[in-house]
Design a protein around this motif. Sequence first.
Motif, mmCIF file in Angstrom:
data_model
loop_
_atom_site.group_PDB
_atom_site.id
_atom_site.type_symbol
_atom_site.label_atom_id
_atom_site.label_comp_id
_atom_site.label_asym_id
_atom_site.label_seq_id
_atom_site.Cartn_x
_atom_site.Cartn_y
_atom_site.Cartn_z
ATOM 1 N N UNK A 361 16.061 -32.241 15.392
ATOM 2 C CA UNK A 361 17.428 -32.746 15.531
ATOM 3 C C UNK A 361 18.177 -32.634 14.211
ATOM 4 N N UNK A 362 19.477 -32.424 14.275
ATOM 5 C CA UNK A 362 20.232 -32.192 13.053
ATOM 6 C C UNK A 362 21.096 -33.342 12.603
ATOM 7 N N UNK A 363 21.064 -34.480 13.317
ATOM 8 C CA UNK A 363 21.990 -35.559 12.968
ATOM 9 C C UNK A 363 21.675 -36.169 11.604
ATOM 10 N N UNK A 364 22.748 -36.561 10.939
ATOM 11 C CA UNK A 364 22.599 -37.287 9.683
ATOM 12 C C UNK A 364 22.789 -38.788 9.876
ATOM 13 N N UNK A 365 23.381 -39.178 11.017
ATOM 14 C CA UNK A 365 23.471 -40.600 11.343
ATOM 15 C C UNK A 365 23.664 -40.770 12.843
ATOM 16 N N UNK A 366 23.350 -41.972 13.321
ATOM 17 C CA UNK A 366 23.521 -42.332 14.721
ATOM 18 C C UNK A 366 24.331 -43.616 14.760
ATOM 19 N N UNK A 367 25.437 -43.616 15.486
ATOM 20 C CA UNK A 367 26.251 -44.823 15.551
ATOM 21 C C UNK A 367 25.667 -45.791 16.572
ATOM 22 N N UNK A 368 26.021 -47.049 16.439
ATOM 23 C CA UNK A 368 25.465 -48.072 17.316
ATOM 24 C C UNK A 368 25.882 -47.876 18.769
ATOM 25 N N UNK A 369 27.020 -47.193 18.994
ATOM 26 C CA UNK A 369 27.465 -46.936 20.365
ATOM 27 C C UNK A 369 27.102 -45.535 20.856
ATOM 28 N N UNK A 370 26.140 -44.891 20.196
ATOM 29 C CA UNK A 370 25.485 -43.748 20.806
ATOM 30 C C UNK A 370 25.976 -42.362 20.449
ATOM 31 N N UNK A 371 26.605 -42.172 19.293
ATOM 32 C CA UNK A 371 27.012 -40.841 18.866
ATOM 33 C C UNK A 371 26.032 -40.321 17.814
ATOM 34 N N UNK A 372 25.575 -39.084 18.010
ATOM 35 C CA UNK A 372 24.695 -38.415 17.061
ATOM 36 C C UNK A 372 25.563 -37.484 16.224
ATOM 37 N N UNK A 373 25.690 -37.776 14.936
ATOM 38 C CA UNK A 373 26.649 -37.099 14.068
ATOM 39 C C UNK A 373 25.924 -36.301 12.995
ATOM 40 N N UNK A 374 26.295 -35.028 12.878
ATOM 41 C CA UNK A 374 25.770 -34.166 11.813
ATOM 42 C C UNK A 374 26.909 -33.859 10.855
ATOM 43 N N UNK A 375 26.828 -34.414 9.662
ATOM 44 C CA UNK A 375 27.841 -34.151 8.653
ATOM 45 C C UNK A 375 27.559 -32.802 7.984
ATOM 46 N N UNK A 376 28.570 -32.183 7.385
ATOM 47 C CA UNK A 376 28.345 -30.910 6.694
ATOM 48 C C UNK A 376 27.227 -31.031 5.661
ATOM 49 N N UNK A 377 26.441 -29.978 5.546
ATOM 50 C CA UNK A 377 25.304 -30.023 4.622
ATOM 51 C C UNK A 377 24.911 -28.640 4.171
ATOM 52 N N UNK A 378 23.619 -28.454 3.937
ATOM 53 C CA UNK A 378 23.111 -27.215 3.357
ATOM 54 C C UNK A 378 23.329 -26.009 4.257
ATOM 55 N N UNK A 379 23.237 -26.212 5.573
ATOM 56 C CA UNK A 379 23.269 -25.081 6.489
ATOM 57 C C UNK A 379 24.600 -24.910 7.208
ATOM 58 N N UNK A 380 25.514 -25.827 7.065
ATOM 59 C CA UNK A 380 26.805 -25.707 7.733
ATOM 60 C C UNK A 380 27.843 -26.514 6.975
ATOM 61 N N UNK A 381 29.099 -26.097 7.086
ATOM 62 C CA UNK A 381 30.175 -26.854 6.465
ATOM 63 C C UNK A 381 31.042 -27.506 7.543
ATOM 64 N N UNK A 382 30.514 -27.583 8.754
ATOM 65 C CA UNK A 382 31.249 -28.211 9.843
ATOM 66 C C UNK A 382 30.562 -29.507 10.279
ATOM 67 N N UNK A 383 31.295 -30.303 11.010
ATOM 68 C CA UNK A 383 30.804 -31.591 11.502
ATOM 69 C C UNK A 383 30.550 -31.471 13.007
ATOM 70 N N UNK A 384 29.391 -31.907 13.445
ATOM 71 C CA UNK A 384 29.036 -31.845 14.854
ATOM 72 C C UNK A 384 28.788 -33.257 15.379
ATOM 73 N N UNK A 385 29.269 -33.518 16.574
ATOM 74 C CA UNK A 385 29.067 -34.826 17.210
ATOM 75 C C UNK A 385 28.544 -34.588 18.618
ATOM 76 N N UNK A 386 27.466 -35.291 18.964
ATOM 77 C CA UNK A 386 26.827 -35.104 20.265
ATOM 78 C C UNK A 386 26.504 -36.458 20.891
#
Length: 404
Positions: A361-386
């Motif tokens: 999994x690529x998420x950098x954080x999980x919100x309490x209401x259930x969003x899996x968030x991948x902030x920009x990092x080494x492999x991408x400069x975009x933000x993903x939310x699932x």
Amino acid sequence: MRKKTLLLAFSTAFIISACGSNNITNIPEDSVDEASSVTSVEETTDSASIAETVEDNSNSENSSEINGYLPSSATDFKQAYKEIIEYELERSASVLPDDYDAYEDTIECYWLYDIDKDNIPELLIRYGHCEAAFHGKLYTFIEGKLQLIDGIGMGHTSFYAVPDENGILSYWGHMGCGSASKLTLKNGQLESEELYSEDINEKLQNGEDAWYKAANEIIEGAYYLEAFDCYNTYPIDMYDVIADYSSGNTPSVPTSYSFPENNPNFYTDIMQNDEIVSAVALDQFMNTPGEVPFSMLLEPGQIYEYTHVFLVVHGITYADLNSDGIYECIFYLSENDQNKDYRVIMSLQDDMVYAYLTFYPGETKITENGYFISEPGEYTHERYVKRVLYNKDNCFTYAVPSEK
């Protein structure tokens, strides 16, 4: 209108690379105290019955092979899309193992997205099993009929949502060259408009930290669309939920959360007492062990074929993934307590705890209401939310707009 062969693409997903202690006591003792800190088709149709009429608006070379095929019992887009996927899977099953050309013309995955914003999603099917062979077809459902719109190039390609207007963004990237085009549907025809093109090789050779332009810089609000496993048609059944989250029409967020049976130790007790869980693959890479003692998830080769050591539980956190006010338990498994090789989501449903398994999994954080968030990092400069949607053995991950 003259059609173009659309050879567009972008690869933004993480590169999948596959490769413990046999001791459940690796669970951190203070994990419970951290609980509040985290911010299939029912009836199949055989291929012989899928044989009436596809309204084909395509001039693409590969469209003729499916002319004459329409799920005869289709009454809405959900049934039509499931039956065309079922047909493609049956066709795939008939391919001989050594017939490479035929194999690379079989279904691999699909997307659902409402391109023209008429409240009926289009179906994009990808064929092939490597970047060099990927190609696709675009279907829609109009006036009770499945229609093949066109063929689409899909090698080295990702697709992005274009909110609130006609279009889907097709982003191609390969060996330092990238381009993005907005595909639109007008009067049943597919049109393409290039919005971005760049060669970043010179910047890379000069040692610059160069990236392709982010999709949401090309079209405001554009966000990455998740592909679905072709063996899983549950996303089609649940498209209305996907559409609600895509449009912002989300259920109200509970004002407070609790644990199953009001027991903060509910999930950790299951781990410590080695109770039975029903383990289900959340993506196409993981195994589905079924009902097994919790400790079996940590054993070599159980959740993933190529694990050769016992896995360690770490990173335990809690979030409400289905907006019912009850926490699910999320944690990671790996050979150590640093990597996130696999993710497990545990959820109590009826009298059974289900454990949903995800590969890298690529998420950098999980919100309490259930969003899996991948902030920009080494492999991408975009933000993903699932988000994750599940109901016992049925489950999938889907993308939602990336709003901070």
